[in-house]
Write an enzyme that holds these catalytic residues in place. Structure first.
Site, PDB file in Angstrom:
ATOM      1  N   GLU A  46       0.655  -1.351  -0.060  1.00 60.33           N
ATOM      2  CA  GLU A  46       0.074  -0.091  -0.038  1.00 60.33           C
ATOM      3  C   GLU A  46       0.714   1.374   0.011  1.00 60.33           C
ATOM      4  O   GLU A  46       0.489   2.366   0.458  1.00 60.33           O
ATOM      5  CB  GLU A  46      -0.974  -0.099   1.229  1.00 60.33           C
ATOM      6  CG  GLU A  46      -2.007  -1.129   0.972  1.00 60.33           C
ATOM      7  CD  GLU A  46      -2.653  -1.532   2.102  1.00 60.33           C
ATOM      8  OE1 GLU A  46      -3.665  -2.422   2.266  1.00 60.33           O
ATOM      9  OE2 GLU A  46      -2.237  -0.983   3.454  1.00 60.33           O
TER      10      GLU A  46
ATOM     11  N   ASP B  84       0.063  -5.762   9.223  1.00 59.09           N
ATOM     12  CA  ASP B  84      -1.052  -4.940  10.059  1.00 59.09           C
ATOM     13  C   ASP B  84      -1.005  -5.104  11.620  1.00 59.09           C
ATOM     14  O   ASP B  84      -0.789  -6.369  11.941  1.00 59.09           O
ATOM     15  CB  ASP B  84      -2.489  -5.269   9.687  1.00 59.09           C
ATOM     16  CG  ASP B  84      -2.841  -4.532   8.389  1.00 59.09           C
ATOM     17  OD1 ASP B  84      -2.105  -3.873   7.754  1.00 59.09           O
ATOM     18  OD2 ASP B  84      -3.978  -4.668   7.915  1.00 59.09           O
TER      19      ASP B  84
ATOM     20  N   HIS C 128       0.134  -0.191  10.685  1.00 56.04           N
ATOM     21  CA  HIS C 128       1.160  -0.938  10.100  1.00 56.04           C
ATOM     22  C   HIS C 128       2.250  -1.113  11.142  1.00 56.04           C
ATOM     23  O   HIS C 128       2.406  -0.232  11.837  1.00 56.04           O
ATOM     24  CB  HIS C 128       1.528  -0.584   8.611  1.00 56.04           C
ATOM     25  CG  HIS C 128       0.698  -0.692   7.633  1.00 56.04           C
ATOM     26  ND1 HIS C 128       0.767  -0.029   6.622  1.00 56.04           N
ATOM     27  CD2 HIS C 128      -0.531  -1.653   7.632  1.00 56.04           C
ATOM     28  CE1 HIS C 128      -0.381  -0.360   5.700  1.00 56.04           C
ATOM     29  NE2 HIS C 128      -1.023  -1.331   6.243  1.00 56.04           N
TER      30      HIS C 128
END
Length: 601
Positions: free
Chosen positions: A346, A370, A538
């Site tokens: 991402e 995550d 994260h």
């Protein structure tokens, strides 16, 4: 498998060296003459310690450069500086057993991480010089680390105490990490993913704190290169055959209505492999492209870290980046063992920077994840027929699960000399460990609801008992970057318990059960409070209890640490930090970093 670094890499050529500066009492007529051999031999022993223990990311031994003569005054200091510039010295370590003229002999380069080792012997006042020159560094705004043995030694003692060795090597690792970043690039492949703040790439952070540039490309570059075949066709065939043999498919968790055909999945596999080749070539270049007439593309972007936006502008139409990110972050592929490429899911550039820190400090692959859930002991017992967490996880667990991929090294199938799970530099990984990592990972058709363009997602669970460190850099308006650190252990749950908890979220993603070491203080009052104090969605997991290295590197770059559970005896910062407070060290770190500002300001 070989480990000759046959894949393209930026870790080649003239990598930064560590410079050793033997300083000496400049008084001629008997004083200096009596110290020449002792001082130069001390420098040689320090250089040997470093070259014997530290390696560059490509596996080569770190190179040291020693000044041609001992440094007794400013003329010899200038000659040393000229040599260091010719030899690409990125880190300096001044060593001496005696008194020297502090401001005349010190390293004045404002950008080069520096330390001073004053030999603890009473025959000559090496400790007096250390204190004097560190005061000079503080006064001139050039922070330096002070290294001084706990126990007094005889002047002729060639042994180097363990505490001195530890500080020298820790400083050298961290200083070299800073030097290796300087002048390189972060490659932003795409833009902001789903409004995630970390993927709003902050140029100032990369330039002022890390000495790196940011390079940008649009994700359409992937589509264009795939359509035009702008990748090594022979390597593509080799990679696809390797994937078919070594990347087993697992269950398809899609509903009957959303399952994709075998033909479609095969096409997605093909695209996933092409994307991997293209992303690597974009980062570091590839001479094969020049042979194809693509001279510009062959150069790459000199990127030692990157991020791929993926969601959603890409993944709504093309296969996701899961395989690409997983395999590039891994210490091996179809070409054999090699240094991992750092690629953030991402396009979370802040997690990429944190991964880069961990990689350069340990030469190992990094787990991108995550920080998904805190599972309390009561919640686990309620969900799993009364099962009681115990051992490292007795206070609860943090579920690290990547909404996409994570390095295959993260399976925990590599072990240290005691058989304990870990992640190792690529040159230490055994062939059987490569196979175990591959066998422990299954690849599943991505969930179509999330990824309309398809793709293959990885699944594994990390073996328990691995020493690990969880980290994250966050950006705060008005403050700048700040670092969080949590040392702990991975935990292995019984299969049924793992499946029950893991199936509560997307089962196509890798899972690590992590238990931070709780101290009963501050953010580490409990495992819940670690989760509650984390600054972003994260995190990064690095093998080993290496939080102290992150702290040292952060101080070099002037990034404060606002949460850690590293014992104070392992914390090593520039001596100047003492002037900002010796009791509440977290506050002192903030004040020192604010005072000196980013390294490349």
């Amino acid at each position: 498998m070989d480990h000759n670094q046959t894949s393209p890499t930026v870790w080649q050529g003239d990598l930064p060296k560590i410079g050793i500066r033997p300083t000496i009492d400049g008084r001629q007529g008997g004083v200096r003459e009596s110290l020449e051999d002792q001082t130069m031999n001390l420098a040689k022993r320090v250089a040997e310690l470093i070259t014997s223990n530290l390696r560059y990311p490509n596996g080569d031994s770190v190179e040291c450069v020693i000044a041609d003569t001992c440094i007794g005054g400013v003329a010899e200091a200038a000659a040393c500086e000229n040599k260091f510039r010719r030899e690409n010295v990125g880190v300096s370590l001044t060593v001496t057993p005696c008194w020297c003229y502090g401001s005349e002999t010190m390293d004045m380069d404002p950008l080069r991480p520096k330390a001073v080792f004053g030999f603890n012997g009473t025959e000559r006042p090496g400790a007096v010089y250390l204190a004097a020159v560190l005061a000079g560094h503080s006064q001139k705004g050039l922070p330096a680390f002070g290294i001084y043995g706990r126990d007094v030694q005889d002047a002729g003692d060639a042994n180097m105490p363990a505490d001195v060795q530890g500080k020298i090597l820790d400083f050298a690792r961290c200083g070299l990490a800073a030097a290796l970043m300087r002048g390189k690039a972060y490659l932003s492949m795409g833009g902001t993913s789903m409004g995630i703040a970390g993927s709003m790439v902050d140029y100032r952070f990369w330039e002022k704190y890390l000495g790196m540039r940011v390079e940008d490309i649009d994700m359409s570059e992937f589509a264009g290169r795939m359509k035009k075949g702008q990748f090594d066709q022979d390597e593509y065939e080799k990679a696809l055959a390797w994937v078919k043999e070594h990347c087993p498919e697992g269950d398809d968790y899609n509903s009957d209505e959303t399952r994709r055909s075998r033909e479609q999945l095969d096409s997605e596999w093909s695209d996933c492999v092409k994307m991997s080749l293209i992303a690597r070539d974009l980062m570091v270049g590839n001479p094969k492209l020049a042979e194809m007439g693509l001279q510009e593309q062959a150069h790459g972007h000199q990127a030692i870290a990157s991020g791929f936006q993926g969601q959603r502008q890409w993944t709504d139409h093309f296969p996701n980046g899961d395989f690409m990110e997983a395999i590039l972050n891994t210490s091996f592929d179809w070409n054999g063992k090699r240094a991992p490429y750092i690629v953030a899911t991402e396009n979370d550039a802040l997690n990429a920077a944190t991964m880069l820190f961990g990689n350069l400090l340990t030469n190992t692959a990094q787990v991108f994840a995550d920080l998904r859930t805190y599972w309390s002991p009561d919640a686990v017992a309620s969900a799993c027929d009364g099962y009681q967490l115990e051992g490292a996880g007795s206070d609860g667990l943090l579920h690290l699960i990547n909404s996409g991929p994570a390095t295959l090294d993260g399976t925990g199938q590599q072990t240290d000399a005691d058989g304990t799970p870990t992640m190792k530099p690529f040159w230490e990984i055994e062939d059987v460990e490569v196979e175990k990592c591959l066998q422990a990972t299954t690849w599943h058709p991505s969930i179509t609801e999330y990824f309309l363009g398809g793709g293959m997602s990885s699944r594994y669970k990390t073996r328990g008992g691995m020493k690990a460190t969880m980290t994250r850099i966050n950006l705060v308006d008005g403050l700048g970057p700040a670092l969080q650190i949590a040392e702990g252990y991975t935990v292995e749950l019984p299969e049924q318990v793992h499946d029950t908890l893991d199936q509560r979220t997307n089962p196509t993603w890798p899972t690590t059960w992590f238990a931070p070491i709780v101290t009963g203080r501050g953010a580490f009052t409990s495992t819940y409070e670690v989760m509650n104090h984390w600054g972003a969605n994260h995190c990064v997991m690095t093998a080993g209890h290496v939080g102290h290295l992150f702290i040292t590197l952060a101080s070099i770059l002037r990034i404060p640490v606002y949460m850690h559970n590293v014992d104070s005896g392992r914390v090593f910062r520039p001596s100047t930090w003492n002037a900002f407070g010796t009791d509440q060290l977290e506050g002192a770190d903030f004040r020192a970093c604010e005072n000196f500002g980013p390294l490349y300001r």
